[in-house]
Design a protein around this motif. Structure first.
Motif, PDB file in Angstrom:
ATOM      1  N   TYR A 288       3.207  -2.779   3.338  1.00  0.00           N
ATOM      2  CA  TYR A 288       2.147  -3.760   3.044  1.00  0.00           C
ATOM      3  C   TYR A 288       2.398  -4.403   1.680  1.00  0.00           C
ATOM      4  O   TYR A 288       1.610  -4.286   0.744  1.00  0.00           O
ATOM      5  CB  TYR A 288       0.766  -3.100   3.118  1.00  0.00           C
ATOM      6  N   ASP A 289       3.503  -5.136   1.589  1.00  0.00           N
ATOM      7  CA  ASP A 289       3.937  -5.693   0.302  1.00  0.00           C
ATOM      8  C   ASP A 289       2.952  -6.705  -0.290  1.00  0.00           C
ATOM      9  O   ASP A 289       2.966  -6.934  -1.498  1.00  0.00           O
ATOM     10  CB  ASP A 289       5.309  -6.360   0.462  1.00  0.00           C
ATOM     11  N   GLY A 290       2.101  -7.301   0.537  1.00  0.00           N
ATOM     12  CA  GLY A 290       1.192  -8.328   0.009  1.00  0.00           C
ATOM     13  C   GLY A 290      -0.149  -7.805  -0.446  1.00  0.00           C
ATOM     14  O   GLY A 290      -0.928  -8.555  -1.059  1.00  0.00           O
ATOM     15  N   SER A 299       1.968  -8.851  -7.894  1.00  0.00           N
ATOM     16  CA  SER A 299       2.653  -8.548  -6.636  1.00  0.00           C
ATOM     17  C   SER A 299       3.651  -7.410  -6.805  1.00  0.00           C
ATOM     18  O   SER A 299       4.437  -7.380  -7.752  1.00  0.00           O
ATOM     19  CB  SER A 299       3.374  -9.796  -6.126  1.00  0.00           C
ATOM     20  N   ALA A 300       3.588  -6.456  -5.870  1.00  0.00           N
ATOM     21  CA  ALA A 300       4.504  -5.311  -5.892  1.00  0.00           C
ATOM     22  C   ALA A 300       4.638  -4.774  -4.479  1.00  0.00           C
ATOM     23  O   ALA A 300       3.694  -4.845  -3.682  1.00  0.00           O
ATOM     24  CB  ALA A 300       3.983  -4.216  -6.827  1.00  0.00           C
ATOM     25  N   PRO A 301       5.799  -4.242  -4.119  1.00  0.00           N
ATOM     26  CA  PRO A 301       5.994  -3.701  -2.770  1.00  0.00           C
ATOM     27  C   PRO A 301       5.256  -2.380  -2.599  1.00  0.00           C
ATOM     28  O   PRO A 301       4.998  -1.658  -3.569  1.00  0.00           O
ATOM     29  CB  PRO A 301       7.506  -3.497  -2.694  1.00  0.00           C
ATOM     30  N   ALA A 302       4.929  -2.058  -1.356  1.00  0.00           N
ATOM     31  CA  ALA A 302       4.220  -0.797  -1.077  1.00  0.00           C
ATOM     32  C   ALA A 302       4.319  -0.472   0.404  1.00  0.00           C
ATOM     33  O   ALA A 302       4.475  -1.368   1.245  1.00  0.00           O
ATOM     34  CB  ALA A 302       2.758  -0.901  -1.495  1.00  0.00           C
ATOM     35  N   CYS A 303       4.228   0.792   0.728  1.00  0.00           N
ATOM     36  CA  CYS A 303       4.158   1.207   2.124  1.00  0.00           C
ATOM     37  C   CYS A 303       3.466   2.564   2.191  1.00  0.00           C
ATOM     38  O   CYS A 303       3.328   3.259   1.178  1.00  0.00           O
ATOM     39  CB  CYS A 303       5.541   1.268   2.774  1.00  0.00           C
ATOM     40  N   GLY A 304       3.022   2.927   3.395  1.00  0.00           N
ATOM     41  CA  GLY A 304       2.317   4.191   3.532  1.00  0.00           C
ATOM     42  C   GLY A 304       1.947   4.466   4.977  1.00  0.00           C
ATOM     43  O   GLY A 304       2.281   3.703   5.882  1.00  0.00           O
ATOM     44  N   PHE A 305       1.234   5.570   5.172  1.00  0.00           N
ATOM     45  CA  PHE A 305       0.776   5.916   6.517  1.00  0.00           C
ATOM     46  C   PHE A 305      -0.439   6.821   6.402  1.00  0.00           C
ATOM     47  O   PHE A 305      -0.733   7.378   5.332  1.00  0.00           O
ATOM     48  CB  PHE A 305       1.885   6.610   7.326  1.00  0.00           C
TER      49      PHE A 305
END
Length: 421
Positions: A288-290, A299-305
């Motif tokens: 979910y980079d946005g 703005s910064a990149p990101a991810c998860g679950f």
């Protein structure tokens, strides 16, 4: 008559006969996350409503139908019980400037709230464990999250969970795909349900997530976003697949995998089972980079679950995972004032030695107390009466085998108990 007060529908009590399973799960999860370097973050249950509208998306089932939103009568603020954890986690990271020094590997756990029709595996208060990696741009962190999950299923004794992956590409990819989707679905306006027609021009990608069986064929033939990927998004997705294959992680590519929240881009994934009926997704996430910029940060990149605790517990029971309930090592029974004084002293000494100890309360005969001791599940009863007080000893009686009762010093009793564990 006074009307009895009961729990709210879909918000369940978890009784002691069940909580030991939760404790086993939580301990396993904490150890698993620590092994990958993730740190715990704890956020409030209540947030400003705008946080979820901006992050999840106004045209989503969660925001439109499911959020528990109310007005704070003290100041007029619109507040919402959190329906998911990512937005709160990102808000906390931005508010406390955690990304200033370095990327962050974080996790959280706790109750979430959605006003849905309660059914097996889906409740109005449900529990999630969420994992977020903020500040990491490459597909390696996406792969780490998936590999982590596979390890957890093994630790929990769960099998029969399959992995589906997909990609939503970049903003530009989705803009191109959005145009193609609208043009495609416009051909079937008379066959679209009310939700699909309402979302056609505001968020057509969400139509692909419809559970309406009457639209299944139309959705299956819709243009695939994967065919509109830009070069960077395609490379990201191919690298992810390469890492997963090298780690022996089996997966299926699902072109219709869009996820239920608007903040996802590029990688999306779901772990799915056929063992829980309609509620087959036990863990899901992606990139979910946005979102960080969307909430108001740089703005910064990101991810998860996130994973549903109730569903995973149901799967653990389905596959017969062995979860044993903790029982006391010792149950102390006594009669008389002097015996009581010694019993209190003995109980604290046993606990200092790391032994789980129940001290009988409420009085009663030795016979009645011994029944309580047996029912507690303890392996030993520690008996103190006038004779024991005079001799400055205790009587140790095994409760789970036919061994004889012995009278020994308290230190010796501790050594005998520890030999059995």
């Amino acid at each position: 008559m006074t009307r009895s007060v009961k729990a709210i529908r879909g918000m369940n009590d978890i009784l002691p006969e069940e909580t030991y399973k939760w404790e086993f799960f939580e301990q396993t999860v904490h150890e698993w996350l620590a092994a990958y370097g993730y740190r715990n973050i704890r956020t409030p249950i209540v947030e400003q409503t705008d946080l979820f509208v901006r992050s999840i998306g106004a045209v989503t089932d969660i925001v439109e139908k499911e959020m528990y939103t109310f007005v704070d009568h003290l100041n007029g603020d619109s507040l919402t019980l959190r329906p998911e954890g990512t937005a709160s986690c990102v808000r906390a990271v931005l508010e406390h400037n955690l990304l200033y020094a370095s990327p962050q590997r974080l996790y959280y756990s706790g109750p979430m709230f959605r006003h849905e029709r309660p059914q097996k595996g889906r409740y109005r208060q449900f529990h999630q464990v969420g994992v977020e990696a903020l500040g990491y741009a490459g597909p390696d962190i996406d792969a780490e999250h998936i590999v982590m999950c596979a390890r957890l299923w093994s630790k929990l004794g769960i099998s029969g969970v399959r992995l589906e992956i997909g990609t939503l590409g970049s903003i530009e990819s989705r803009a191109l795909h959005r145009t193609r989707l609208i043009k495609y679905f416009e051909q079937y306006l008379d066959k679209l349900d009310a939700d699909a027609r309402r979302r056609l021009y505001s968020n057509p990608l969400r139509i692909l997530d419809s559970k309406n069986p009457e639209m299944r064929e139309i959705i299956a033939a819709a243009p695939r976003l994967i065919d509109d990927l830009d070069e960077d998004s395609l490379l990201h997705f191919e690298t992810l697949q390469h890492i997963l294959r090298k780690q022996n992680i089996n997966f299926e590519i699902n072109p219709q995998l869009v996820r239920g929240l608007d903040y996802y881009n590029r990688t999306v994934f779901e772990w799915v089972t056929d063992k829980l009926g309609a509620q087959g997704t036990v863990c899901a996430g992606g990139r979910y980079d946005g979102l960080i910029a969307q909430i108001g940060g740089k703005s910064a990149p990101a991810c998860g679950f996130a994973m549903g605790v109730e569903r995973l517990l149901a799967l653990m029971l389905e596959y017969g995972s062995e979860i044993t309930q903790s029982v006391p090592h010792v149950y102390i029974v006594y009669q008389g004032k002097a015996a009581g004084d010694l019993a209190w002293k003995a109980a604290e000494y046993l606990r200092d030695e790391g032994l789980k100890t129940i001290l009988h309360c409420g009085g009663g005969s030795f016979k009645a107390q011994m029944k309580k001791a047996d029912a507690s599940g303890a392996r030993f009863a520690l008996i103190i009466g006038d004779d024991e007080v005079q001799a400055e000893e205790v009587s140790l009686k095994p409760l789970r085998d036919a061994a004889e009762q012995t009278r020994v010093e308290l230190r010796t009793a501790v050594d005998l108990i520890k030999k059995q564990y």
